[in-house]
Design a protein around this motif. Sequence first.
Motif, PDB file in Angstrom:
ATOM      1  N   TYR A 225       0.832  -1.206   0.000  1.00  0.00           N
ATOM      2  CA  TYR A 225       0.000   0.000   0.000  1.00  0.00           C
ATOM      3  C   TYR A 225       0.867   1.256   0.000  1.00  0.00           C
ATOM      4  O   TYR A 225       0.558   2.236  -0.694  1.00  0.00           O
ATOM      5  N   HIS A 294      -2.297   2.804   6.642  1.00  0.00           N
ATOM      6  CA  HIS A 294      -3.474   2.749   5.774  1.00  0.00           C
ATOM      7  C   HIS A 294      -4.447   3.885   6.060  1.00  0.00           C
ATOM      8  O   HIS A 294      -5.301   4.194   5.215  1.00  0.00           O
ATOM      9  N   ILE A 297      -9.048   3.977   5.894  1.00  0.00           N
ATOM     10  CA  ILE A 297      -9.570   2.783   5.217  1.00  0.00           C
ATOM     11  C   ILE A 297      -9.218   1.508   5.974  1.00  0.00           C
ATOM     12  O   ILE A 297      -9.841   0.470   5.775  1.00  0.00           O
ATOM     13  N   THR A 300     -12.162  -0.161   7.860  1.00  0.00           N
ATOM     14  CA  THR A 300     -13.334  -0.672   7.154  1.00  0.00           C
ATOM     15  C   THR A 300     -13.332  -2.191   7.091  1.00  0.00           C
ATOM     16  O   THR A 300     -12.313  -2.811   6.772  1.00  0.00           O
ATOM     17  N   GLU A 302     -14.869  -3.950   4.935  1.00  0.00           N
ATOM     18  CA  GLU A 302     -14.854  -4.410   3.553  1.00  0.00           C
ATOM     19  C   GLU A 302     -13.437  -4.695   3.062  1.00  0.00           C
ATOM     20  O   GLU A 302     -13.229  -5.502   2.160  1.00  0.00           O
ATOM     21  N   LEU A 303     -12.451  -4.049   3.663  1.00  0.00           N
ATOM     22  CA  LEU A 303     -11.059  -4.254   3.273  1.00  0.00           C
ATOM     23  C   LEU A 303     -10.535  -5.532   3.922  1.00  0.00           C
ATOM     24  O   LEU A 303     -10.664  -5.722   5.135  1.00  0.00           O
ATOM     25  N   ASP A 304      -9.936  -6.406   3.117  1.00  0.00           N
ATOM     26  CA  ASP A 304      -9.430  -7.668   3.663  1.00  0.00           C
ATOM     27  C   ASP A 304      -8.413  -7.454   4.777  1.00  0.00           C
ATOM     28  O   ASP A 304      -8.264  -8.304   5.657  1.00  0.00           O
TER      29      ASP A 304
END
Length: 334
Positions: A225, A294, A297, A300, A302-304
């Motif tokens: 990232y 990160h 985000i 969240t 939804e993020l693996d």
Amino acid sequence: MTFLPTDEQRAFARSLDAMLTAADTPAAVRAWAGDDPGPGRALWGRLAEAGVCALAVPEEYEGVGPLPVELTHAFVESGRHAVPGPVVETVAAAVLLGELARLGDPGPAKRLLPALSAGERTATLAIAGTEDVRHAVPYALDADRADTVLVVRGEELWRAPGHGPVRVSADPARRLARPAPGGELLAEGPAVAVAAGQARRWAMLATAAQSLGVGLALLDRTVAYARQRTQFGTPIGAFQAVKHRLADTLLALEFARPLLFGAAVTMTDGDLAAAKVTAGEAGYTAARTALQIHGAIGYTEELDLSLWLRKARPLRDAWGDPAACRAAVLTAHS
């Protein structure tokens, strides 16, 4: 003395990594945290086919063990891929049963170990504290999903008839419940306490290995990232503060690695406690680094990344929290 993994051990770890990479473990973790344990059980079956379950089971009960070093390699990969389920507890239960057999009570091992070795059944294990063995029954991991729930109360080993209300930990895929009282008495006597101590050692080792794997996965994702996320037209990985944070995280993980595999060789209380606290803290440091770099985000679901973030703290405290491990290290070297 130089300690390095053998070619066979490296190949074993690579094969597990390849298998788990192709298995879509994030989907299995999310299903396990919800109402569908099927993908997680299928994943456990694949690990059993690869021989992971058999590593803690003696040969006379259809296993290949005990092989703590190979098991450590396997559990680093299970942490790296966030494998759900009571994998550590199944190993600990297998060790307890095998040790009971070695000490002269083979009955429970004959009944339960072959199915655990083959991956046909899973188990979870709760070991009550010595201060009040009749009432202070701890929570068992995934008691609602495991096929066999074993409870050690002092010098008694029970097979619980069920479990109480399920509670979700900081990691939704780690489901906790108190085993129901009563059930079937499988064994009793001083050998049970001795076998429970051995099971604790293996559980500490496997959990430390998972912590290291979780930390390595978090670091890999955070580095990737940092290379792609830009600020002021520059990848954030080029900033000195980010570089230092990532380097510190890498050093913590790499410092934990030799302690972990050294403990797998010696299996002494002091070495295991040192490996557990060091790997646990390194994995937790990797989680904090990943969350900071990160940014928003990272929170969240939804993020693996969140699947690994939420494992680091519970693994750090499972089967020996940092304070208990540090005390054990001091005791071993006093």
